[in-house]
Design an enzyme around this catalytic site. Structure first.
Site, PDB file in Angstrom:
ATOM      1  N   GLU A   1       0.864  -1.191   0.000  1.00 41.46           N
ATOM      2  CA  GLU A   1       0.000   0.000   0.000  1.00 41.46           C
ATOM      3  C   GLU A   1       0.892   1.230   0.000  1.00 41.46           C
ATOM      4  O   GLU A   1       1.846   1.310   0.762  1.00 41.46           O
ATOM      5  CB  GLU A   1      -0.904  -0.011   1.250  1.00 41.46           C
ATOM      6  CG  GLU A   1      -1.697   1.272   1.435  1.00 41.46           C
ATOM      7  CD  GLU A   1      -2.643   1.264   2.661  1.00 41.46           C
ATOM      8  OE1 GLU A   1      -3.089   0.172   3.088  1.00 41.46           O
ATOM      9  OE2 GLU A   1      -2.910   2.357   3.188  1.00 41.46           O
TER      10      GLU A   1
ATOM     11  N   GLU B   1      -2.769  11.602   2.810  1.00 45.72           N
ATOM     12  CA  GLU B   1      -3.573  11.077   3.898  1.00 45.72           C
ATOM     13  C   GLU B   1      -3.365  11.904   5.159  1.00 45.72           C
ATOM     14  O   GLU B   1      -2.286  12.404   5.427  1.00 45.72           O
ATOM     15  CB  GLU B   1      -3.193   9.614   4.189  1.00 45.72           C
ATOM     16  CG  GLU B   1      -4.093   8.978   5.233  1.00 45.72           C
ATOM     17  CD  GLU B   1      -3.805   7.507   5.476  1.00 45.72           C
ATOM     18  OE1 GLU B   1      -2.715   7.053   5.117  1.00 45.72           O
ATOM     19  OE2 GLU B   1      -4.672   6.828   6.040  1.00 45.72           O
TER      20      GLU B   1
HETATM   21  C1  NAG Z   1      -9.259   4.713   3.680  1.00 43.84           C
HETATM   22  O1  NAG Z   1      -7.959   5.047   3.383  1.00 43.84           O
HETATM   23  C2  NAG Z   1      -6.920   4.620   4.205  1.00 43.84           C
HETATM   24  C3  NAG Z   1      -5.691   4.937   3.477  1.00 43.84           C
HETATM   25  O2  NAG Z   1      -4.636   4.749   4.256  1.00 43.84           O
HETATM   26  C4  NAG Z   1      -6.966   3.142   4.489  1.00 43.84           C
HETATM   27  O3  NAG Z   1      -5.974   2.783   5.423  1.00 43.84           O
HETATM   28  C5  NAG Z   1      -8.289   2.753   4.964  1.00 43.84           C
HETATM   29  O4  NAG Z   1      -8.340   1.355   5.007  1.00 43.84           O
HETATM   30  C6  NAG Z   1      -9.372   3.293   4.078  1.00 43.84           C
HETATM   31  N1  NAG Z   1     -10.622   3.062   4.648  1.00 43.84           N
HETATM   32  C7  NAG Z   1     -11.476   2.462   3.911  1.00 43.84           C
HETATM   33  C8  NAG Z   1     -11.541   1.018   3.997  1.00 43.84           C
HETATM   34  O5  NAG Z   1     -12.119   3.003   3.092  1.00 43.84           O
END
Ligand code: NAG
Ligand code: NAG
Length: 321
Positions: A143, A148
């Site tokens: 990832e 963020e």
């Molecule tokens: C949203 O974005 C973050 C990016 O780091 C991620 O860790 C997180 O799982 C996400 N949440 C969801 C599942 O949408």
């Protein structure tokens, strides 16, 4: 003797031409990047809408494509800008989740140069937005978090999450403009999900500060030698990006650099889909909220906190060399 001096002057360029082209000697040969995919306007509405429960335990209800469009949370404005929004009308009852949107590109990429132009990003109390890429079988496929943060932060956190065996080389800290703040071990899972992060604390990096200048461009380059992330404010987007001929070699220091010296990129990052989401509270934003998760849940219930919880997307382009 005007005639003679003219002759000498005229001769000079020819002498220079006979010599090797010194002016170019120290310039790196330029890799050329070919446009592979370009997403803009309605293209984003063709992305995959994720509508399962939030894996990061947010107070959020991710809508399907048809629900998101019916509720006015995913649409294209007259000027071509794509809006991805969080419900800012409903007062939540205890235990209720707030409607939001999470989309992923229909194609996946293992390497490439990714350029994302955003006019605005979500921010506000309890809000957790992210522009990131993710491979299959997390964290095995890797990832990359390009943009963020949580709440009303002014800084952007760029992070890698991987399986074991990948770390951030802090000896290279002078080769990027951000600062290393979290753990150097990128290994995530089993409850320790920080990953290895670099923070961009420069002006206009995030949230309100990003939005007041109509945002800008995030460019990230994934090759076998490393992952680099650049951010350009709206007023300083390189012309080669605007012209569709991106030349990362001319961009100067990136905001973040994760070298292959301490992380085998080809092994840890595969088949990444590009993802844009806005979560609320949850594992990061909830715990980081002043007063903790229960105070965050109270903030999540109040629609006024979501006035600025919108993405305004110009485009995302993917280039390959
Ligand atoms: C949203 O974005 C973050 C990016 O780091 C991620 O860790 C997180 O799982 C996400 N949440 C969801 C599942 O949408
Ligand atoms: C609510 O969200 C919409 C986008 O869905 C936005 O256009 C509007 O300005 C927001 N309004 C308020 C009052 O927060």
């Amino acid at each position: 003797m005007p005639a003679l001096s003219n002759l000498i002057l005229l001769a000079l360029p020819f002498v220079a031409l006979g010599a090797p082209p010194r002016r170019h000697e120290h310039i790196q040969p330029r890799a050329t990047y070919k446009l592979k995919d370009h997403y803009t306007g309605k293209d984003f509405l063709e992305w995959d809408f994720f509508s399962a429960p939030d894996p990061t335990h947010g107070t959020v209800n991710y809508l399907s494509k048809s629900e998101a469009q019916a509720k006015g949370l995913a649409y294209v404005q007259k000027d071509g800008t794509t809006v991805l929004a969080v419900d800012n009308k409903t007062t939540l009852k205890p235990g209720q989740n707030r409607d939001s949107v999470r989309i992923s590109s229909p194609k996946s990429y293992s390497t490439g140069l990714f350029i994302a132009d955003f006019f605005a990003m979500p921010h506000g109390p309890s809000v957790w937005p992210a522009y990131w890429t993710v491979g299959p079988n997390w964290p095995t496929g890797g990832e990359v978090d390009i943009l963020e943060g949580v709440g009303d932060s002014t800084t952007n956190q760029m992070t890698l999450h991987t399986s074991a065996g990948c770390s951030l080389d802090t000896k290279l800290a002078t080769s990027f403009t951000g600062s290393h703040t979290s753990t150097t071990n990128c290994k995530s899972g089993d409850g320790s999900n920080d990953g290895c992060g670099i923070t961009d604390a420069q002006p206009h990096a995030y949230g309100h500060e990003f939005n007041i200048i109509a945002g800008g461009v995030f460019a990230h380059l994934v090759t076998s030698s490393g992952i680099k992330i650049w951010r350009f404010p709206r007023t300083a987007i390189p012309a080669d990006i605007t012209d569709g001929k991106p030349n990362p070699a001319s961009w100067g220091k990136p905001a973040a650099f994760f070298s292959s010296g301490t992380c085998n990129i080809a092994e840890h990052f595969k088949d990444q889909v590009i993802t844009i989401n806005t979560s609320i509270c949850g594992d990061w934003a909830g715990n980081a909220f002043p007063g903790g998760p229960s105070a965050c849940a109270a903030a999540a219930a109040d629609p006024q906190n979501f006035e600025h919880a919108q993405w305004m997307l110009n485009y995302v382009s993917v280039y390959e060399s």
